[in-house]
Design a protein around this motif. Structure first.
Motif, PDB file in Angstrom:
ATOM      1  N   ALA A   2      36.539 -11.084  -0.068  1.00  0.00           N
ATOM      2  CA  ALA A   2      35.293 -11.693   0.402  1.00  0.00           C
ATOM      3  C   ALA A   2      34.539 -12.267  -0.793  1.00  0.00           C
ATOM      4  O   ALA A   2      34.555 -11.689  -1.872  1.00  0.00           O
ATOM      5  CB  ALA A   2      34.438 -10.656   1.107  1.00  0.00           C
ATOM      6  N   THR A   3      33.921 -13.393  -0.585  1.00  0.00           N
ATOM      7  CA  THR A   3      33.137 -14.005  -1.648  1.00  0.00           C
ATOM      8  C   THR A   3      31.675 -14.027  -1.238  1.00  0.00           C
ATOM      9  O   THR A   3      31.333 -14.634  -0.224  1.00  0.00           O
ATOM     10  CB  THR A   3      33.626 -15.440  -1.937  1.00  0.00           C
ATOM     11  OG1 THR A   3      34.990 -15.361  -2.356  1.00  0.00           O
ATOM     12  CG2 THR A   3      32.815 -16.079  -3.020  1.00  0.00           C
ATOM     13  N   ALA A   4      30.840 -13.352  -2.008  1.00  0.00           N
ATOM     14  CA  ALA A   4      29.409 -13.334  -1.731  1.00  0.00           C
ATOM     15  C   ALA A   4      28.832 -14.698  -2.099  1.00  0.00           C
ATOM     16  O   ALA A   4      29.033 -15.179  -3.215  1.00  0.00           O
ATOM     17  CB  ALA A   4      28.731 -12.230  -2.527  1.00  0.00           C
ATOM     18  N   LEU A  18      19.778 -16.352  -5.338  1.00  0.00           N
ATOM     19  CA  LEU A  18      19.946 -14.964  -4.925  1.00  0.00           C
ATOM     20  C   LEU A  18      21.418 -14.692  -4.630  1.00  0.00           C
ATOM     21  O   LEU A  18      22.082 -15.505  -3.985  1.00  0.00           O
ATOM     22  CB  LEU A  18      19.131 -14.679  -3.664  1.00  0.00           C
ATOM     23  CG  LEU A  18      17.627 -14.830  -3.792  1.00  0.00           C
ATOM     24  CD1 LEU A  18      16.976 -14.865  -2.413  1.00  0.00           C
ATOM     25  CD2 LEU A  18      17.056 -13.689  -4.618  1.00  0.00           C
ATOM     26  N   LEU A  19      21.884 -13.546  -5.078  1.00  0.00           N
ATOM     27  CA  LEU A  19      23.267 -13.147  -4.830  1.00  0.00           C
ATOM     28  C   LEU A  19      23.273 -11.724  -4.276  1.00  0.00           C
ATOM     29  O   LEU A  19      22.800 -10.804  -4.950  1.00  0.00           O
ATOM     30  CB  LEU A  19      24.080 -13.206  -6.129  1.00  0.00           C
ATOM     31  CG  LEU A  19      25.549 -12.781  -6.047  1.00  0.00           C
ATOM     32  CD1 LEU A  19      26.347 -13.715  -5.142  1.00  0.00           C
ATOM     33  CD2 LEU A  19      26.154 -12.743  -7.445  1.00  0.00           C
ATOM     34  N   PRO A  20      23.777 -11.541  -3.036  1.00  0.00           N
ATOM     35  CA  PRO A  20      23.876 -10.187  -2.482  1.00  0.00           C
ATOM     36  C   PRO A  20      25.053  -9.451  -3.130  1.00  0.00           C
ATOM     37  O   PRO A  20      26.121 -10.023  -3.319  1.00  0.00           O
ATOM     38  CB  PRO A  20      24.123 -10.428  -0.994  1.00  0.00           C
ATOM     39  CG  PRO A  20      24.800 -11.761  -0.939  1.00  0.00           C
ATOM     40  CD  PRO A  20      24.250 -12.559  -2.103  1.00  0.00           C
ATOM     41  N   LEU A  21      24.829  -8.190  -3.465  1.00  0.00           N
ATOM     42  CA  LEU A  21      25.855  -7.444  -4.177  1.00  0.00           C
ATOM     43  C   LEU A  21      26.562  -6.396  -3.327  1.00  0.00           C
ATOM     44  O   LEU A  21      27.598  -5.877  -3.734  1.00  0.00           O
ATOM     45  CB  LEU A  21      25.229  -6.756  -5.397  1.00  0.00           C
ATOM     46  CG  LEU A  21      24.628  -7.693  -6.442  1.00  0.00           C
ATOM     47  CD1 LEU A  21      23.920  -6.880  -7.517  1.00  0.00           C
ATOM     48  CD2 LEU A  21      25.686  -8.587  -7.042  1.00  0.00           C
ATOM     49  N   THR A  96      18.393  -2.853  -5.815  1.00  0.00           N
ATOM     50  CA  THR A  96      19.583  -2.343  -5.148  1.00  0.00           C
ATOM     51  C   THR A  96      20.151  -3.382  -4.193  1.00  0.00           C
ATOM     52  O   THR A  96      19.491  -3.812  -3.255  1.00  0.00           O
ATOM     53  CB  THR A  96      19.258  -1.053  -4.375  1.00  0.00           C
ATOM     54  OG1 THR A  96      18.683  -0.125  -5.291  1.00  0.00           O
ATOM     55  CG2 THR A  96      20.496  -0.450  -3.764  1.00  0.00           C
ATOM     56  N   GLY A  97      21.363  -3.837  -4.464  1.00  0.00           N
ATOM     57  CA  GLY A  97      22.062  -4.764  -3.585  1.00  0.00           C
ATOM     58  C   GLY A  97      21.795  -6.240  -3.803  1.00  0.00           C
ATOM     59  O   GLY A  97      22.396  -7.078  -3.137  1.00  0.00           O
ATOM     60  N   TRP A  98      20.927  -6.609  -4.747  1.00  0.00           N
ATOM     61  CA  TRP A  98      20.599  -8.019  -4.970  1.00  0.00           C
ATOM     62  C   TRP A  98      20.397  -8.316  -6.444  1.00  0.00           C
ATOM     63  O   TRP A  98      19.925  -7.469  -7.205  1.00  0.00           O
ATOM     64  CB  TRP A  98      19.290  -8.399  -4.256  1.00  0.00           C
ATOM     65  CG  TRP A  98      19.404  -8.432  -2.782  1.00  0.00           C
ATOM     66  CD1 TRP A  98      19.145  -7.389  -1.922  1.00  0.00           C
ATOM     67  CD2 TRP A  98      19.819  -9.521  -1.976  1.00  0.00           C
ATOM     68  NE1 TRP A  98      19.374  -7.796  -0.634  1.00  0.00           N
ATOM     69  CE2 TRP A  98      19.787  -9.093  -0.631  1.00  0.00           C
ATOM     70  CE3 TRP A  98      20.220 -10.826  -2.263  1.00  0.00           C
ATOM     71  CZ2 TRP A  98      20.137  -9.929   0.424  1.00  0.00           C
ATOM     72  CZ3 TRP A  98      20.566 -11.652  -1.207  1.00  0.00           C
ATOM     73  CH2 TRP A  98      20.522 -11.206   0.116  1.00  0.00           C
ATOM     74  N   VAL A  99      20.697  -9.546  -6.828  1.00  0.00           N
ATOM     75  CA  VAL A  99      20.313 -10.065  -8.131  1.00  0.00           C
ATOM     76  C   VAL A  99      19.668 -11.425  -7.890  1.00  0.00           C
ATOM     77  O   VAL A  99      20.089 -12.183  -7.012  1.00  0.00           O
ATOM     78  CB  VAL A  99      21.509 -10.143  -9.124  1.00  0.00           C
ATOM     79  CG1 VAL A  99      22.558 -11.109  -8.660  1.00  0.00           C
ATOM     80  CG2 VAL A  99      21.043 -10.492 -10.517  1.00  0.00           C
ATOM     81  N   ASN A 143      16.981 -10.840   4.352  1.00  0.00           N
ATOM     82  CA  ASN A 143      18.272 -11.532   4.322  1.00  0.00           C
ATOM     83  C   ASN A 143      18.042 -13.029   4.345  1.00  0.00           C
ATOM     84  O   ASN A 143      18.048 -13.645   5.393  1.00  0.00           O
ATOM     85  CB  ASN A 143      19.148 -11.103   5.494  1.00  0.00           C
ATOM     86  CG  ASN A 143      20.536 -11.701   5.400  1.00  0.00           C
ATOM     87  OD1 ASN A 143      20.842 -12.419   4.446  1.00  0.00           O
ATOM     88  ND2 ASN A 143      21.362 -11.417   6.377  1.00  0.00           N
ATOM     89  N   PRO A 144      17.805 -13.644   3.145  1.00  0.00           N
ATOM     90  CA  PRO A 144      17.476 -15.070   3.122  1.00  0.00           C
ATOM     91  C   PRO A 144      18.627 -15.973   3.519  1.00  0.00           C
ATOM     92  O   PRO A 144      18.435 -17.143   3.733  1.00  0.00           O
ATOM     93  CB  PRO A 144      17.064 -15.309   1.667  1.00  0.00           C
ATOM     94  CG  PRO A 144      17.763 -14.263   0.899  1.00  0.00           C
ATOM     95  CD  PRO A 144      17.876 -13.072   1.819  1.00  0.00           C
TER      96      PRO A 144
END
Length: 145
Positions: A2-4, A18-21, A96-99, A143-144
């Motif tokens: 999977a590719t975020a 934004l990148l979900p981790l 947590t979970g985002w950058v 969740n943008p």
């Protein structure tokens, strides 16, 4: 694998990425980041038991590479900068979970990302000027994408 996806948002003085981790592995992030030998050495110094921290660090490099075609360095003052893009100023934040990475061609910029459940008032006086606090609390949906 999977590719975020990286979400791109235009903001007042730049662009926010934004990148979900949560749905991405460290292995995928490492492959997407294509680290230089200097960055690979830096990454190796991050404790392997700190999985979230390692993913956040790699995530910022993925955004810089894929969205901005650059690498991240640091100014003598410790601010992140685009190594080969003198036209951009960078700011990085993670939770947590985002950058999040903000890029601005207009001058120094800043971004802070927090979970909506975390009270911003605890840190507002450390990270914002009184004028910024007076503007209110801008927010993004959880969740943008």
């Amino acid at each position: 694998m999977a590719t975020a996806p990286i979400t791109k948002l235009t903001v007042r003085h730049g662009t926010l990425y934004l990148l979900p981790l949560d749905a991405v592995t460290e292995t995928e992030l490492m492959a997407r980041a294509s680290l230089s030998s200097t960055d690979a050495t830096r990454f190796e110094r991050i404790d392997p038991r700190q999985e979230q921290r390692r993913k956040e660090w790699l995530g910022s490099r993925v955004i810089a590479r894929e969205a901005l075609a650059t690498s991240i360095g640091y100014t003598p003052e410790g601010r992140p900068c685009a190594l080969d893009r003198n036209d951009l100023h960078l700011s990085i934040s993670h939770t947590t979970g985002w950058v999040a990475l903000m890029a601005s061609p207009y001058g120094p910029c800043g971004v802070d990302i927090e979970r909506a459940s975390r009270p911003a008032a605890r840190v507002a006086n450390r990270i914002a000027t009184p004028d910024e606090i007076g503007l209110g609390t801008p927010f993004l949906p959880s969740n943008p994408g």
